[in-house]
Every structure is written in structure tokens, then in C-alpha cells.
Design a protein around this motif. Structure first.
Motif, mmCIF file in Angstrom:
data_model
loop_
_atom_site.group_PDB
_atom_site.id
_atom_site.type_symbol
_atom_site.label_atom_id
_atom_site.label_comp_id
_atom_site.label_asym_id
_atom_site.label_seq_id
_atom_site.Cartn_x
_atom_site.Cartn_y
_atom_site.Cartn_z
ATOM 1 N N ARG A 27 -1.550 -9.762 47.194
ATOM 2 C CA ARG A 27 -2.308 -9.654 45.954
ATOM 3 C C ARG A 27 -2.771 -11.037 45.501
ATOM 4 N N LEU A 28 -4.008 -11.106 45.043
ATOM 5 C CA LEU A 28 -4.579 -12.360 44.574
ATOM 6 C C LEU A 28 -4.683 -12.377 43.055
ATOM 7 N N LEU A 29 -4.567 -13.580 42.508
ATOM 8 C CA LEU A 29 -4.837 -13.800 41.093
ATOM 9 C C LEU A 29 -6.050 -14.711 40.984
ATOM 10 N N ILE A 30 -6.990 -14.353 40.122
ATOM 11 C CA ILE A 30 -8.221 -15.121 39.986
ATOM 12 C C ILE A 30 -8.159 -15.907 38.684
ATOM 13 N N THR A 31 -8.383 -17.203 38.810
ATOM 14 C CA THR A 31 -8.424 -18.063 37.628
ATOM 15 C C THR A 31 -9.572 -19.035 37.788
ATOM 16 N N GLY A 32 -9.862 -19.785 36.752
ATOM 17 C CA GLY A 32 -10.982 -20.710 36.783
ATOM 18 C C GLY A 32 -10.536 -22.153 36.836
ATOM 19 N N VAL A 33 -11.462 -23.032 37.210
ATOM 20 C CA VAL A 33 -11.157 -24.461 37.300
ATOM 21 C C VAL A 33 -10.743 -25.033 35.944
ATOM 22 N N PRO A 34 -11.405 -24.691 34.822
ATOM 23 C CA PRO A 34 -10.949 -25.236 33.529
ATOM 24 C C PRO A 34 -9.493 -24.872 33.223
ATOM 25 N N THR A 35 -9.073 -23.655 33.580
ATOM 26 C CA THR A 35 -7.688 -23.253 33.348
ATOM 27 C C THR A 35 -6.727 -24.123 34.145
ATOM 28 N N LEU A 36 -7.061 -24.372 35.411
ATOM 29 C CA LEU A 36 -6.222 -25.231 36.242
ATOM 30 C C LEU A 36 -6.204 -26.655 35.702
ATOM 31 N N GLN A 37 -7.334 -27.083 35.142
ATOM 32 C CA GLN A 37 -7.377 -28.434 34.570
ATOM 33 C C GLN A 37 -6.414 -28.565 33.391
ATOM 34 N N ARG A 38 -6.394 -27.543 32.527
ATOM 35 C CA ARG A 38 -5.470 -27.582 31.382
ATOM 36 C C ARG A 38 -4.022 -27.499 31.866
ATOM 37 N N PHE A 39 -3.788 -26.687 32.888
ATOM 38 C CA PHE A 39 -2.445 -26.578 33.453
ATOM 39 C C PHE A 39 -1.985 -27.920 34.004
ATOM 40 N N GLY A 40 -2.877 -28.602 34.738
ATOM 41 C CA GLY A 40 -2.522 -29.908 35.285
ATOM 42 C C GLY A 40 -2.257 -30.936 34.197
ATOM 43 N N ASN A 41 -3.073 -30.908 33.132
ATOM 44 C CA ASN A 41 -2.858 -31.853 32.029
ATOM 45 C C ASN A 41 -1.512 -31.613 31.349
ATOM 46 N N ASP A 42 -1.168 -30.324 31.160
ATOM 47 C CA ASP A 42 0.115 -29.996 30.540
ATOM 48 C C ASP A 42 1.277 -30.475 31.410
ATOM 49 N N LEU A 43 1.157 -30.289 32.710
ATOM 50 C CA LEU A 43 2.219 -30.744 33.610
ATOM 51 C C LEU A 43 2.398 -32.248 33.528
ATOM 52 N N ARG A 44 1.281 -32.981 33.549
ATOM 53 C CA ARG A 44 1.387 -34.450 33.486
ATOM 54 C C ARG A 44 1.981 -34.906 32.157
ATOM 55 N N THR A 45 1.628 -34.201 31.075
ATOM 56 C CA THR A 45 2.161 -34.571 29.758
ATOM 57 C C THR A 45 3.665 -34.310 29.679
ATOM 58 N N ILE A 46 4.110 -33.181 30.207
ATOM 59 C CA ILE A 46 5.516 -32.785 30.101
ATOM 60 C C ILE A 46 6.393 -33.490 31.130
ATOM 61 N N MET A 47 5.894 -33.573 32.370
ATOM 62 C CA MET A 47 6.735 -34.047 33.469
ATOM 63 C C MET A 47 6.408 -35.465 33.920
ATOM 64 N N GLY A 48 5.235 -35.926 33.576
ATOM 65 C CA GLY A 48 4.832 -37.219 34.091
ATOM 66 C C GLY A 48 4.007 -37.052 35.377
ATOM 67 N N GLN A 49 3.316 -38.133 35.770
ATOM 68 C CA GLN A 49 2.391 -38.084 36.905
ATOM 69 C C GLN A 49 3.106 -37.730 38.212
ATOM 70 N N ARG A 50 4.233 -38.387 38.470
ATOM 71 C CA ARG A 50 4.916 -38.223 39.754
ATOM 72 C C ARG A 50 5.459 -36.806 39.919
ATOM 73 N N THR A 51 6.178 -36.295 38.921
ATOM 74 C CA THR A 51 6.789 -34.972 39.034
ATOM 75 C C THR A 51 5.733 -33.870 39.038
#
Length: 542
Positions: A27-51
Motif C-alpha cells: 500500500r502506498l501513501l501519497i504526500t506532497g513536497v511541501p509536507t515533507l519540507q515541513r516534516f524535515g524542518n520539524d525534525l531538524r528543530t527537534i533533533m538537530g541536523q545530524r540526528t
């Protein structure tokens, strides 16, 4: 199957029951590039660049492992290298990037790999450029690197790491990458191994790797059993669509024979395309603009075949109300194609032999001979040489017809042609049709095709009518193809024979596949005829 035969539109489909999009059975899940961008920004904010880079790489790595397993379940690739190359075909359909300028050095036996190339339009690099000011001090394509790492790991059988050498987010023109087994990265191994050696590489990943290893072992055994020949690109010459080296050799010989006036004998099972080869020879010759006259010797009653071939004069028999030219004369300076020539009676054979020798015919009821200028191409689905031995066909006529013999192999002996022919027939019916599901492709390539190309064409048309505008599924195939093909591996090794006995059985299986042709069997197995003889005669152990 070759990587170039992979069609994403046939792989990605919709589940009829739930409506969910599927990749194979996943099964596939469809999402958009802006959503992934926000997800990546949240990860960097919470975990830092390396993690966050580690988490994104893990996401890609798991995705790549699953994608490789799904493709292996869907298709039987001709070799591990074709499986490897399939990623380049699949990548644009995922929306991740486009790969180009690939250079591959791959040895699956020794488990070595070096794969370099360029990623264009990487979604991660584009996200960085769109939503982040300035340039990055490090490559940012973590998901993409992880996907390729996981995909190649599944194929090589040991951990592969993709290292992004340069990234568009760093200000470079392209994102460039290199893939190698982990132990080969010697410059800075800790830095390179770090993303895949964190604590999050947990038991679930090891479980997936174990399953992948078992899947690879099964695929390797199947590759060893089938010994598929390496193939080149699809070709289409005067309507002959092929890829297999066997058919390539036939076309090459036909091209050599075409300019001459020699008689050609085309032999092969019913439905292999004998008339197509005859038309190819005609078109490639200097007679190409002259008539091509085809006659099926089995379809004309024996009482009329002589009149059809040699002609008759008015009143020569009851229904002869006017003079009639025979087809040998009617063809003029063109080509006459005599199909199923083995069905001719002995009396007609004698007259045909004389016509070929003297290059003239005498019509029924006539006293004068008429010259013939046409070239003769004969065809038979019987073994004419065997018929000669049985006294059913004249030996002198056989030698006169087979000045230049061509033997077209059955479709089951040139499986590389099955898929491209099926797609060719489907595109003639509907160029916009979505194609075949992976399950259907596997079934078509495993089926023995007793009716050869004619049966394949009829099968495609039957399935097309039932499928309407949806991809062709198993339920659309004729009943004759509904039975599951036999499991060759289970037949060969189901009772766990000794290695010598397994080799002997495999040699017998290949010899059966080549219909007793030991030279071809030895070539398929990659051994000498002497070695094949030793395999066949080494005896079963108890």
C-alpha cells in the motif's frame, strides 16, 4: 526480464476493493513536497541536523529495501544486474529524482559494486532551494541516498552505502553520488557508516535483511536453473519484432539470403512466423516491388493443387471453362511462398521438382511449357528430413528446396521475445492501453506457448477485449493460461538430491528445453558438450 522492459504505469495500480494505491502488493501513501519540507524542518528543530539526517536516511533505507523486494516478487529479472538497473527506470516514477550518466561496475558472484551517476531534480535539493536561504555546508539528499542504499543492499546481499559526493543545495550544478559496499569506503569509514550504524538499526531491519537474503537465494537458484541468455535491445525489421539472439541470427541469415535467387526453406512449428520471415526476405530482395504470392498447400484439395500451381488450359478437365495461369507463373518476377509444402502428394512433388530444375511449367492439358521467373520460398511445420527418411517426401525435392534452410525456434526457446511481442500486439490494438500487471508478465514468460506467436497474439487480443481500459490481470487471460505453471525448482530439488544428482537433473531439464539439441543445451549451461555428456552420465547417487 530486462530493466528497460519495466513500465511504472504497469506497476503502480489501485486496489479494487479499498481504492488504495499499490506498488505491487504494498500500500502506498501519497504526500506532497511541501509536507515533507515541513516534516524535515520539524525534525531538524527537534533533533538537530545530524540526528534528523539519520532518521531521514533510515526512512529511505527501509523504503529501498521494500521496493527491491516488491520488484523481485513481481518480476523475474534476467540477471542481478538487470534488477540493479531497474532502479534507474523506477526512480522518476517515485517523484524523488531523475538519474543519468550512470556507470556500473557490478560482480554479483564476488559481491562487488561501484555505481556512480547524477541525480537531477532531487526533491530534497529542490526543497532546500525553495524554502531555505543560502547554501548548505553538507549534502541534503538523505532520503534519496537511503533509498538507493537499501535497494542496492537487497540485490548485492551485503550492506551498500550511497555517498552523495556533491549536492545542488551546496551550490553545485548537480547532485552526484557513488554507491559501494560499506567495507570499501576506506577514506573516512566512521563518517560514512554513521547514518546506518546508529542504534535505530534495530531488530526489524535485521528481520527484513534475513527475508531478503532468503529471497535472493531463491532468485539465484532460479537464475542458475534457467540460464537465461543475455539479450540486446528490441528490434523491429520489416515487421519482425525480436530481441532474442536466436531470432537475431534468423534475421541476419535472411538478410544474407535475400539478394540471391536461391530457394529458401523455412521450417518451424506452427505459429512461429514462417510467412513473416518469407515476406521479410521478399521485401529485402530486389524483388521487393514485385508480387508476393502465398499459397497454403494444406488448404487446397489434392485434386486442385496441381492446377493452382501449374495452371491449366480450357477443357483440360470438367470445370476448366477457361485458361488459367498457375501461381508459379502468376507471381511473375516476384516471390511465391509455398506454406506447408510437406502436404504435397508424391505426384505433385515430382512435377514441382521438374519445375524448379527446368525453371518452366507445363499447364494441365497443354503441350507447351511456360517459363517461370519467380523465386520460391517454401515452408513446413513438419521435419522434412524425417519425412524423407520415412519415404513421405522426395529426397531430391528436399535438397532442391533447402538450398538455404532456416529453422525458426519456438517461442518457448526465445522467451526474451515474449514480453516485447505481447506489448507490440497490445499497442496495435490500443496504443494508450495501460498494459499488463506484473503477475501477467510472469505468467506469460513462464507459459510454454504451444501455439507460439499466433497463440500469444490471440491471447493478447482476448485479454484486451475483457480488460477494456484497465490493466490486464490474471482474470483476463484465456482459460488455457489459468493453470499455474509447474515449479521447476521443486521438480529438480524437491527430494533434496545430492549435488551430482541435482546437476544431472538440471542437465536433463535443459536438454529437454532444447528438444535434444546437445550443442544448444551446452551453450545455455555455459559448459562444453563433453562436460554436458559427463553431467548426463554421471549417474544418480543414493
Amino acid at each position: 526480464m530486462l530493466a528497460q522492459d519495466l513500465r511504472p504505469e504497469e506497476i503502480f495500480r489501485r486496489d479494487r476493493a479499498s481504492g488504495f494505491p499499490l506498488f505491487g502488493s504494498q500500500r502506498l501513501l501519497i504526500t506532497g513536497v511541501p509536507t515533507l519540507q515541513r516534516f524535515g524542518n520539524d525534525l531538524r528543530t527537534i533533533m538537530g541536523q545530524r540526528t534528523s539526517a539519520t532518521v531521514m536516511t533510515r526512512l529511505g533505507y527501509d523504503t529501498g529495501l521494500a521496493a527491491a523486494m516488491a520488484l523481485a516478487d513481481m518480476y523475474e529479472f534476467d540477471s542481478p544486474e538487470e534488477w540493479l538497473k531497474s532502479f534507474k527506470v523506477l526512480l522518476p516514477a517515485t517523484g524523488m529524482a531523475v538519474e543519468r550518466d550512470s556507470q556500473i561496475h557490478f560482480d554479483p558472484e564476488n559481491k562487488t559494486l561501484r555505481y556512480t551517476g547524477i541525480w537531477e531534480k532531487s526533491f530534497e535539493a529542490q526543497v532546500w532551494s525553495m524554502f531555505t536561504e543560502g547554501i548548505s555546508d553538507k549534502p541534503v539528499c538523505h532520503v534519496l541516498s537511503g533509498i538507493v542504499s537499501g535497494f542496492f543492499t537487497a540485490i548485492l546481499g551485503k550492506d551498500v552505502l550511497v555517498h552523495e559526493l556533491s549536492c545542488k543545495a551546496q551550490g553545485h550544478d548537480y547532485c552526484t553520488f557513488e554507491a559501494r559496499p560499506m567495507e570499501e569506503w576506506g577514506e573516512d569509514p566512521l563518517k560514512i557508516h554513521e547514518p546506518l550504524d546508529e542504534d535505530w538499526l534495530n531488530d526489524e531491519i535485521h528481520r527484513l535483511q534475513k527475508e531478503l537474503k532468503q529471497s535472493r537465494q531463491v532468485l539465484e537458484k532460479r537464475d542458475q536453473e534457467l540460464q537465461r541468455l543475455k539479450t540486446g535491445p528490441e528490434k523491429n525489421r520489416h515487421g519482425i519484432v525480436f530481441r532474442s539472439p536466436e531470432m537475431g541470427k534468423i534475421v541476419e541469415l535472411a538478410e544474407i539470403a535475400a539478394p540471391s535467387n536461391s530457394t529458401v526453406l523455412v521450417q518451424g512449428e506452427s505459429g512461429t512466423g514462417k510467412e513473416l520471415v518469407a515476406r521479410f526476405i521478399h521485401k529485402a530482395s530486389q524483388r521487393g516491388d514485385e508480387p508476393f504470392v502465398a499459397i497454403n498447400c494444406a488448404a487446397i484439395p489434392h485434386t486442385l493443387i496441381e492446377s493452382e500451381l501449374f495452371g491449366h488450359l480450357k477443357g483440360s478437365f470438367t470445370d476448366a471453362r477457361a485458361d488459367k495461369k498457375g501461381l508459379l507463373v502468376e507471381a511473375g518476377q516476384g516471390t511465391i511462398f509455398m506454406d506447408e509444402v510437406g502436404e504435397l502428394g508424391m505426384e505433385v512433388q515430382a512435377k514441382l521438382l521438374r519445375a524448379l530444375q527446368q525453371r518452366e511449367v507445363r499447364p494441365l492439358g497443354g503441350l507447351k511449357t511456360v517459363p517461370i521467373q519467380a523465386r520460391i520460398i517454401a515452408a513446413a511445420n513438419q521435419d522434412l528430413r524425417e519425412m524423407v527418411d520415412q519415404g513421405a517426401f522426395r529426397q531430391d525435392l528436399f535438397y532442391r528446396l533447402s538450398v538455404f534452410p532456416l529453422l525458426i525456434p519456438p517461442l518457448r526457446q526465445r522467451r526474451e521475445d515474449i514480453l516485447i511481442l505481447a506489448r507490440h500486439f497490445l499497442s496495435r490494438l490500443d496504443p494508450s492501453h495501460p498494459g499488463f500487471t506484473p503477475e501477467v508478465v510472469r505468467r506469460m514468460q513462464a507459459y510454454h506457448w504451444p501455439g507460439n506467436i499466433r497463440e500469444l497474439e490471440n491471447c493478447v487480443e482476448y485479454a484486451y477485449i475483457l480488460s477494456r481500459q484497465e490493466p490486464i490481470h490474471m482474470r483476463h487471460l484465456p482459460i488455457s493460461m489459468a493453470e499455474k505453471p509447474r515449479d521447476i525448482f521443486d521438480e529438480l530439488a524437491g527430494d533434496f538430491p545430492t549435488p551430482k544428482e541435482l546437476v544431472r537433473r538440471y542437465a536433463q531439464h535443459v536438454l529437454q528445453h532444447t528438444e535434444g539439441n546437445k550443442t544448444q543445451a551446452a551453450r545455455l549451461m555455459g559448459v562444453s558438450p563433453v562436460t554436458l555428456w559427463r553431467y548426463l552420465n554421471q549417474g544418480a547417487e543414493t
